[in-house]
Design an enzyme around this catalytic site. Structure first.
Site, PDB file in Angstrom:
ATOM      1  CD  GLU B 204      11.334  15.782 -22.233  1.00 39.29           C
ATOM      2  OE1 GLU B 204      12.750  16.331 -21.487  1.00 39.29           O
ATOM      3  OE2 GLU B 204       9.685  16.379 -21.530  1.00 39.29           O
ATOM      4  CB  SER B 484     -15.079 -11.646  31.183  1.00 34.40           C
ATOM      5  OG  SER B 484     -15.404 -11.286  31.850  1.00 34.40           O
TER       6      SER B 484
END
Lengths: 172, 787
Positions: B204, B484
């Site tokens: 770079e 239940s």
């Protein structure tokens, strides 16, 4: 708080901590001692090989309503309270006691909670935590933890008495 | 850098002030100079230009230093799972340890050479752990050896020394992201392999270490190349400029911005060392997209692409990461492996040409595969339902902006192994049911909550059949009629009045009609449409008889039952309608879990917790969420209820569970089914694990499953996988076991036919004795079969 504990150190501690150790040799401890003596194995419910035919439901006698259910779900043969005195719990217990004595209550509580995660039905651990909360001035939690310890004490007389004593000292 | 912060602010302030005075001075001078004509005007204009530029530079300088020395990035909070505890005497399947290590990104090797590796051989595992900073302590990288015997840990050593217990590092399970979804894991330059830095600089910005922020040579070269090509093929940006562009500026490409960028780059270079700039660059750079999350920095990039920390990267992997800087989506190694490979090898060639690696190193690295983790171990939202719960619990104590920017470390009780098993239990059972019953089950949904029985820690949460999808979190937000599953509250209300109700009390299961306040009639029926006459209380619950339960509930008073529900930890206000007694009331799976938690823990209410502790990014502890208990129900009454809930599993609606679970596993639980089979529930616990399962359709249409034919199957599948400990109810002191005749509920004897051993609160035992019919032979045989 410790992340690991030396075993030789454990050996010494194991014999020191009252009610925890009935044997000295912790180098090759099996999973649980107290539990296996009574037959009510709490720490490790054995998973027998699936191939055994008698493990399959339905067990014929079982569906008949006029027959008693098996002892394991009926009256618990022996309290599992003291079942988990394995070396890790002993190490954490003693570490927490040291931290408590040095006034490091937060760390002591965290160490005890770590032990409780390993052995959540060990009444002694809740009693120890109750002591830490008492020293911190958190009487409300201390009281609740004493009650938890009592509910798990089943047959452990010293633990029962100590928990009751602490409970009686706590203001309402 | 953080320590510099105070000085920065003073310096910035000091620099801003002269700028202000200068401009004031110039405005004072202005009127005098106007008279000097053209020349003067030019001088004046030049002066203004100089002053403006100076002002701009001063302003940019303040900006550069201020942002660079402040908190550079807002860091999402990191959510960690529980650390896997290893200890001697632990029941442990080494395959689970291996699975945990794989999730942590540890590599299987034949020999340990560095952290992040393990060696597996038979009943032994050697692990070279990575260092980790917990909220209260740090562990260095260590060599851990674990041996098991019959699935029990028989020895544990750390660096050759025997220890009692050891915690592995916890798995990072997610983050709490800000709106822009930028995520990163900050790294320090010293942890970055040299070849990665070399590769980055070589590719770079070759002159990075010699230029002053901008490189005129590089710009000239780029211009030359671009002019020759007739288009922009090469950029002349230095690493410093790239950093400035990404860190400070927007991405517009105007010339003005280019100029600003250049000035700022020079300033940045003047103020800071190359290493500092490089470190910032390494953390800033964008390296890819993980769903909605933007992966920034080499630290996260390394985790995202290779499932390992940056210090563990190999040359060929570092080269690949550096390749991505040029275009993360174009060179995406998962989507375009060939492009990525070509680019990576080019990077390696450049390194070789610059003499930074040898020819043979380059050759070896080039021959390596891309090595990208097949499934990202740091992929987006693997545990969306659980992280959702964590977020909600955190919102009580933290502001949203703190959670998304301060890099807080959140230590939770999520158990990734239990989570895995819970997800599999739901999906495999759903598939099986669909196979058996056909396509009408295709749209069936489900939710699962797994907690640790006594501590109330939430271990796993599944919010739907597709658990990786972060949509509707049914475990928290599906408020569905519970059926239940509510009944234990009715029976517990009765059992807390031991003088009136015992387990053996006979209840009337004949048809019942209740007139409601609006004049309507409520006539609940049993599921089997039969009346069972006089039934012992424990059996009415075990078989979930609606008629007996409704009658009992009306006898007890609806408000008393509601009070019991409240005591059990149900915070939602519930209406005082008779139908509540049979569960015609909506709750979430988590709420049901909270209710059963109190039952499982012997009457001690414990808030369900997902979070253990929170620390700052630096490891400073902020908050602990300790174990909190409150005894809400008499343990004696709870013990009696445990008996009935175990009877449910042994003799009642839950008995099919023992088709595959071992007989000696104690389980207490309750099924729940709602009208027209719309909801299928099961809530149950073993010695150490509690789980609640709900199945149903999101549109509330009938799913066609009862509690036992649906949810219980998921629960069963889960328990087969996690191998829980047996439930043994502690016997409180006020409890006395007696042999009673099952039909009459009168005292009997151990060897009498039809006798069963039942717990009573002391003083509530039946007074009369039943006739004892000898049944010695059969009882004897039966007991033999058990021992």
């Amino acid at each position: 708080m410790i992340r690991q504990a030396n075993c030789t150190w454990l050996l010494v501690l194991a014999t020191v901590i009252s009610g925890c150790a009935s044997r000295g040799d912790y180098a090759n401890v099996p999973v649980e001692e107290a539990g296996s003596q009574s037959g009510a194995v709490y720490e490790s419910s054995g998973y027998p090989p699936r191939s055994e035919p008698d493990q399959r439901y339905p067990v014929p006698d079982y569906s008949e309503p006029d027959f008693p259910p098996p002892p394991s779900y009926d009256k618990p043969a022996q309290a599992p309270a003291a079942a988990s005195t394995n070396s890790a719990v002993i190490a954490l217990l003693s570490a927490s006691q040291q931290q408590r004595q040095q006034g490091q209550y937060q760390q002591a509580a965290a160490t005890l909670e770590r032990a409780i995660r390993i052995s959540p039905r060990n009444g002694k651990l809740y009693y120890e935590l109750a002591q830490v909360r008492y020293l911190e001035g958190n009487y409300q939690q201390s009281k609740q933890l004493c009650r938890k310890a009592i509910s798990l004490a089943a047959g452990d007389k010293p633990l029962l008495e100590r928990s009751r004593l602490l409970l009686s000292e706590l203001p309402d | 850098m953080a320590s510099k912060k105070p000085t920065t602010t003073t310096r910035t302030a000091a620099k801003k002030k002269p700028a202000a005075t200068k401009s004031r001075k110039s405005s004072v001078k202005k009127p005098k100079k106007v008279r000097s004509g053209w020349k003067g005007l030019l001088v004046k204009l030049a002066l203004i230009a100089v002053l403006l530029t100076t002002g701009l530079v001063v302003y940019l300088d303040a900006w550069v230093t201020d942002k660079f020395e402040g908190k550079r990035w807002s860091l999402p909070a990191q959510v960690y799972a529980r650390p896997l505890e290893l200890y001697v005497g632990q029941s442990l399947d080494l395959r689970d340890v291996q699975a945990e290590l794989e999730m942590l990104g540890y590599r299987k090797r034949y020999q340990l050479s560095k952290p992040g590796q393990y060696v597996e051989s038979g009943n032994r595992i050697d692990i070279y752990t990575r260092s980790f900073r917990f909220w209260d302590t740090s562990t260095p990288a260590q060599r851990v050896r674990l041996r098991t015997q019959n699935s029990v840990v028989s020895s544990l050593t750390v660096d050759g020394q025997a220890v009692g217990l050891f915690s592995l590092e916890p798995l990072l399970v997610g983050g709490i992201y800000p709106a822009h979804n930028e995520d990163r894991l900050l790294i320090q330059l010293e942890n970055v392999p040299q070849f990665l830095v070399d590769a980055l600089v070589t590719v770079e910005d070759k002159n990075f270490y010699s230029h002053h922020g901008v490189s005129p040579k590089a710009i000239a070269r780029a211009m030359w190349v671009n002019a020759k090509a007739g288009r922009a093929v090469q950029g002349g940006s230095t690493l410093t400029q790239q950093l400035v562009k990404n860190f400070y500026l927007s991405s517009d490409r105007s010339l003005l911005r280019k100029g600003t960028e250049a000035i700022m780059s020079v300033l940045l270079d003047a103020h800071y060392g190359k290493d500092e700039i490089l470190e910032a660059y390494l953390n800033e750079v964008y390296l890819g997209q993980a769903g909605r999350r933007a992966v920034h920095g080499f630290g996260l990039g390394s985790q995202y692409y290779f499932g390992r920390s940056i210090s563990e990267l190999k040359l060929h992997q570092a080269a690949l990461l550096v390749s991505l800087v040029k275009g993360p989506s174009y060179y995406n190694p998962r989507r375009h492996p060939e492009r990525a490979r070509t680019r990576r090898n080019l990077v390696l060639t450049m390194l070789e040409q610059d003499g930074l690696i040898t020819a043979s190193e380059a050759r070896a690295a080039k021959s390596k595969p891309l090595d990208v983790a097949a499934k990202s171990s740091y992929s987006e939202a693997v545990y969306p339902a659980y992280v959702d719960l964590v977020k909600r619990q955190l919102q009580r104590d933290y502001r949203p902006e703190d959670l998304t920017s301060e890099g807080l470390r959140i230590f939770t009780s999520l158990d990734p192994l239990v989570q895995r098993d819970a997800e599999r239990a739901l999906s495999s059972t759903a598939t099986r049911l669909e196979h058996q019953r056909g396509d009408q089950l295709k749209k069936m949904q489900g939710a699962l909550v797994v907690t640790s029985t006594d501590t109330g820690e939430v271990l796993a949460l599944v919010g739907g059949k597709n658990s990786k999808y972060s949509g509707f979190n049914r475990a928290l937000d599906a408020i569905r009629p519970v059926g239940s599953v509510i009944k234990p509250a009715v029976y517990l209300t009765a059992l807390t009045q031991p003088r009136l109700y015992q387990l053996t009390t006979l209840l009337d299961d004949s048809p019942i009609t209740i007139e409601l306040a609006n004049g309507d009639l409520w006539e609940p029926k049993n599921a089997d449409k039969k009346d069972h006459g006089q039934v012992p209380l424990h059996r009415a619950l075990a078989h979930s008889y609606n008629q007996a339960t409704a009658r009992l509930g009306m006898e007890l008073g609806i408000n008393n039952v509601l009070q019991t529900l409240k005591n059990l930890g149900v915070e939602r206000p519930l209406p005082a309608y008779p139908s509540v007694l049979l569960g015609a009331v909506g709750m979430s799976p988590l709420e049901v879990a909270s209710m059963y938690q109190t039952l499982a823990a012997g009457g001690f209410d414990t808030p369900l917790r997902a979070i253990r502790a929170v620390s700052t990014a630096e490891g400073e502890p902020l908050n602990r969420y300790p174990l909190q208990l409150e005894q809400k129900v008499d343990p004696g009454a709870v013990h009696l209820l445990h008996y009935a809930l175990q009877a449910t599993m042994r003799e009642g609606t839950g008995r099919s569970v023992y088709a595959s679970l071992p007989e000696n596993l104690g389980i207490a639980g309750k099924t729940g089914t709602t009208d027209d089979l719309r909801d299928s529930w099961f809530a149950g616990f073993t010695g150490d694990r509690l789980a609640v399962v709900w199945l149903g359709n999101d549109d509330n249409s009938p799913v066609g499953l009862s509690g036992s034919s649906g949810a219980l199957k998921v629960w069963q599948s889960l328990m087969l996988r996690i191998k829980p400990q047996s439930f043994v109810s502690n016997v409180p002191e006020n409890i006395n076991y007696q042999w009673v005749d099952d039909e009459s509920g009168l005292l009997s004897g151990k060897l009498c036919k039809g006798a069963r051993q039942v717990p009573f609160v002391r003083g509530s035992e039946p007074g009369e004795k039943s006739r004892c019919a000898p049944g010695f032979e059969r009882v004897g045989d039966w007991i033999k079969s058990w021992f």
